[in-house]
Design a protein around this motif. Structure first.
Motif, mmCIF file in Angstrom:
data_model
loop_
_atom_site.group_PDB
_atom_site.id
_atom_site.type_symbol
_atom_site.label_atom_id
_atom_site.label_comp_id
_atom_site.label_asym_id
_atom_site.label_seq_id
_atom_site.Cartn_x
_atom_site.Cartn_y
_atom_site.Cartn_z
ATOM 1 N N CYS A 279 64.922 33.838 -14.594
ATOM 2 C CA CYS A 279 64.982 32.724 -14.007
ATOM 3 C C CYS A 279 63.771 31.789 -14.109
ATOM 4 O O CYS A 279 62.613 32.335 -14.166
ATOM 5 C CB CYS A 279 64.884 33.026 -12.441
ATOM 6 S SG CYS A 279 65.356 31.777 -11.311
ATOM 7 N N MET B 265 68.570 29.311 -14.216
ATOM 8 C CA MET B 265 68.675 30.711 -14.700
ATOM 9 C C MET B 265 68.888 30.436 -16.594
ATOM 10 O O MET B 265 69.540 29.797 -16.896
ATOM 11 C CB MET B 265 70.166 31.265 -14.294
ATOM 12 C CG MET B 265 70.176 32.477 -14.574
ATOM 13 S SD MET B 265 69.000 33.267 -13.412
ATOM 14 C CE MET B 265 70.028 33.836 -12.130
ATOM 15 N N ASP C 293 71.219 24.939 -17.046
ATOM 16 C CA ASP C 293 71.028 26.165 -16.173
ATOM 17 C C ASP C 293 72.524 26.933 -16.428
ATOM 18 O O ASP C 293 73.630 26.351 -16.289
ATOM 19 C CB ASP C 293 71.172 25.539 -14.823
ATOM 20 C CG ASP C 293 71.263 26.668 -13.493
ATOM 21 O OD1 ASP C 293 71.346 27.965 -13.968
ATOM 22 O OD2 ASP C 293 70.836 26.340 -12.500
ATOM 23 N N TYR D 258 68.192 39.495 -15.692
ATOM 24 C CA TYR D 258 68.216 37.673 -15.787
ATOM 25 C C TYR D 258 67.052 37.368 -16.110
ATOM 26 O O TYR D 258 65.879 38.051 -15.937
ATOM 27 C CB TYR D 258 68.617 37.325 -14.182
ATOM 28 C CG TYR D 258 67.732 37.904 -13.154
ATOM 29 C CD1 TYR D 258 67.654 39.083 -12.467
ATOM 30 C CD2 TYR D 258 66.512 36.807 -13.048
ATOM 31 C CE1 TYR D 258 66.702 39.296 -11.445
ATOM 32 C CE2 TYR D 258 65.499 37.462 -12.046
ATOM 33 C CZ TYR D 258 65.764 38.362 -11.360
ATOM 34 O OH TYR D 258 64.741 38.862 -10.486
ATOM 35 N N TRP E 67 73.595 29.327 -15.028
ATOM 36 C CA TRP E 67 74.340 29.770 -13.830
ATOM 37 C C TRP E 67 75.028 28.330 -13.056
ATOM 38 O O TRP E 67 74.598 27.337 -12.703
ATOM 39 C CB TRP E 67 73.403 30.235 -12.522
ATOM 40 C CG TRP E 67 73.858 30.867 -11.542
ATOM 41 C CD1 TRP E 67 75.257 31.405 -11.424
ATOM 42 C CD2 TRP E 67 73.131 31.677 -10.567
ATOM 43 N NE1 TRP E 67 75.389 32.232 -10.480
ATOM 44 C CE2 TRP E 67 74.077 32.586 -9.864
ATOM 45 C CE3 TRP E 67 71.785 31.765 -10.112
ATOM 46 C CZ2 TRP E 67 73.770 33.401 -8.791
ATOM 47 C CZ3 TRP E 67 71.791 32.519 -9.028
ATOM 48 C CH2 TRP E 67 72.432 33.336 -8.318
ATOM 49 N N VAL F 49 65.485 35.586 -7.898
ATOM 50 C CA VAL F 49 66.445 34.708 -8.198
ATOM 51 C C VAL F 49 66.359 33.677 -7.140
ATOM 52 O O VAL F 49 66.588 33.945 -5.993
ATOM 53 C CB VAL F 49 67.703 35.503 -8.192
ATOM 54 C CG1 VAL F 49 68.926 34.136 -8.504
ATOM 55 C CG2 VAL F 49 67.883 36.429 -9.349
ATOM 56 N N TYR G 125 71.825 35.448 -17.525
ATOM 57 C CA TYR G 125 71.891 36.712 -16.957
ATOM 58 C C TYR G 125 72.995 37.394 -17.401
ATOM 59 O O TYR G 125 74.065 36.977 -17.933
ATOM 60 C CB TYR G 125 71.910 36.109 -15.267
ATOM 61 C CG TYR G 125 73.295 35.434 -15.170
ATOM 62 C CD1 TYR G 125 73.487 34.146 -15.110
ATOM 63 C CD2 TYR G 125 74.208 36.326 -14.235
ATOM 64 C CE1 TYR G 125 74.442 33.805 -14.888
ATOM 65 C CE2 TYR G 125 75.472 35.821 -14.002
ATOM 66 C CZ TYR G 125 75.583 34.375 -14.309
ATOM 67 O OH TYR G 125 77.087 33.852 -13.947
#
Lengths: 173, 371
Positions: free
Chosen positions: B175, B161, B135, B173, B137, B196, B164
């Motif tokens: 997801c 994610m 991920d 982004y 993020w 998101v 992004y």
């Protein structure tokens, strides 16, 4: 004709039952109705003066079951909180029996289809055996250990921790 | 004794006794292994009343690791809690987010890495899931956990994610979503979520997981992930949902969706039915007045006219819906007696400032994790 209508709706009528060892018991129809088996017999007009024979229920457990049903039928609907409490106390005392009697009650209540008593006896049995070893259980219920020693060891190994029986801890200060 | 009577007796035993009694005889052993028995035991366990599991988490640096995880059983009253299971791991456990519980299985996901473990504390089965897709993020893992009622399969669902770009309106982004069915070997990709997914804990209800979604300042969204179809659909969000409010929680309460919103000295609980098709499915269940303002309030169980919440990760409270008062049940830091081994009382609560406590509703089961 009047007698016939009376017959159909008369819940005060006494129902006779006969144990496997030939003893006769009597209970009100409302009490007998707590047993699925007896209720079906009554509905099928099989309840007569000679009594309904219960071929697999001996006198000792049957006497207890008649007691149980009579008590519960008298207090079946619209219980006050006090009455419900009293019935709970009755159940708790009622089921304080030795393991032989408990076993007889388990089997007899199941055979006669007395749901409340079945649940009571099953719960009491579970409470009694939950802290026991497998061997103690076999003794209590007359179960034969049909595992080979190797098989038994293997099963025990899978959950070894479950064999450490601890008493519920008491509060230490 | 006839088998059906033995079964009724065994179903009323604690899981530990059931596992021990597998060695009584072959017929008991076979009976206990039946899926039918496992599912009846679960039903019986759920009907037995309220029971909770406390999971203490050491308050430490985000990158430190905990040596052990404790699963502590608490009946919901009194001040005595007992250790159900302790898992020690030499390599340690990363700090996890709020644990999720379903059918006696507990899932905890690490906050910052992709580590996820699943444990059945009653049988002590413990499985670490394989790593999921990274991920990008760098934030709380977004993990949900629930059961697909059509197959009885338990699924861990993870949103992440892929990439992004933090432009102003946050439009660029990608997801993703992946599913791990317990008993299988690997994560499977699912259809991408249309928005998101926010790191607010998702709520799980039989058959579905609900996530909060969208990126502020855009309109908050809510997504329903169907555990059978493995697809996201839109669900109207609660009217007061605020994605930037990190003190709001989604939970399941008495079979309904619940959004818990704490604007300060009150807590508003909003509820909706699963899969409701109305345009405005949410209604306010109650507003709970707090004695003093506190932010971390998480409802986790509804039982016999009471809603159980835990406050600041330290106090379990009960809100009486009839009398409309919030009353403390126990302070897990200060007043709880923890029996952590055999029959010794452990002064666990003394290190209060070092621990936070998560609480989940819990019914012990024999459900297996597999793998």
């Amino acid at each position: 004709m009047a007698a016939a209508t009376d017959d159909a709706g008369d819940s005060n009528e006494m129902i006779r039952v006969v144990s496997s060892d030939g003893e006769h018991f009597e209970m009100p129809e409302a009490a007998a109705n707590l047993s699925l088996v007896l209720r079906h017999m009554i509905e099928d007009d099989c309840a007569d003066a000679a009594g309904i024979p219960l071929a697999v229920v001996a006198a000792k457990p049957l006497a207890k079951i008649v007691d149980y049903c009579t008590k519960h039928a008298a207090k079946s609907s619209g219980l006050t909180i006090e009455e419900a409490e009293e019935l709970k106390r009755f159940d708790a005392e009622f089921i304080e029996v030795d393991t032989d009697m408990l076993y007889d009650l388990l089997v007899a209540a199941d055979f006669m289809g007395v749901e409340g008593l079945s649940k009571l006896a099953v719960q009491r049995t579970a409470d009694l055996i939950k802290g026991k070893t497998p061997e103690q259980n076999r003794e209590t219920f007359g179960i034969v250990n049909d595992f080979t020693p190797e098989e038994e060891e293997e099963i025990c190994k899978e959950n070894e921790w479950a064999f450490q029986i601890t008493k519920p801890p008491s509060r230490l200060c | 004794m006839p088998d059906h009577i033995s079964e009724q007796v065994l179903l009323r035993l604690p899981v530990k006794s059931i596992l021990r009694f597998r060695s009584v005889c072959k017929s008991w052993c076979a009976m206990i292994a039946e899926p039918r028995f496992v599912s009846l035991q679960l039903q019986m366990s759920k009907s037995r009343g309220l029971s909770m599991l406390i999971l203490p988490l050491q308050n430490m640096n985000l990158h430190e690791r905990m040596q052990r995880i404790r699963f502590i059983g608490y009946p919901g009253y009194g001040n005595v809690a007992r250790l159900v299971h302790e898992r020690v791991c030499s390599s340690g456990f990363a700090l996890w987010t709020h644990p999720l519980q379903c059918d006696g299985l507990v899932v905890a996901a690490a906050r910052l890495s992709s580590e996820i473990f699943v444990c059945n504390p009653a049988t002590k089965e413990f499985v670490e899931l394989p790593a999921g897709t990274p991920d990008v993020w760098d934030n709380f893992q977004k993990v949900g956990f629930g059961v697909d009622p059509s197959t009885g399969e338990h699924k861990v669902v993870r949103c992440f994610m892929r990439h992004y770009y933090s432009n102003e309106d946050f439009t660029s982004y990608s997801c993703g979503c992946e599913v791990f069915t317990l008993g299988s070997r690997a994560w499977r990709p699912a259809l991408d979520p249309p928005y998101v997914i926010v790191d607010m804990m998702p709520l799980s209800i039989p058959g579905a997981i609900y996530w909060s979604a969208g990126s502020p300042p855009a309109t908050p969204r809510m997504l329903r992930f169907d555990l059978q179809d493995e697809e996201f659909t839109n669900f109207p969000p609660p009217p007061c949902m605020d994605l930037e409010d990190h003190y709001s929680y989604l939970t399941e309460l008495g079979g309904k969706l619940c959004y818990c919103h704490s604007p300060g000295d009150t807590v508003q609980l909003w509820v909706a039915d699963d899969g409701a098709t109305k345009a405005a499915p949410w209604s306010q269940l109650c507003t709970i007045k707090l004695l003093r303002p506190c932010r971390e309030i998480i409802p986790f169980a509804a039982y016999e006219g009471g809603i159980f919440l835990y406050v600041n990760f330290s106090v379990i409270c009960r809100y009486d819906t009839g009398r409309q008062v919030l009353e403390p049940v126990v302070n897990m830091h200060r007043d709880m007696d923890y029996f952590l081994s055999e029959d010794k009382l452990y002064p666990f609560g003394l290190g209060a400032s070092n621990w936070i406590h998560f609480v989940v509703q819990y019914s012990e089961s024999m459900v297996t994790i597999g793998n």
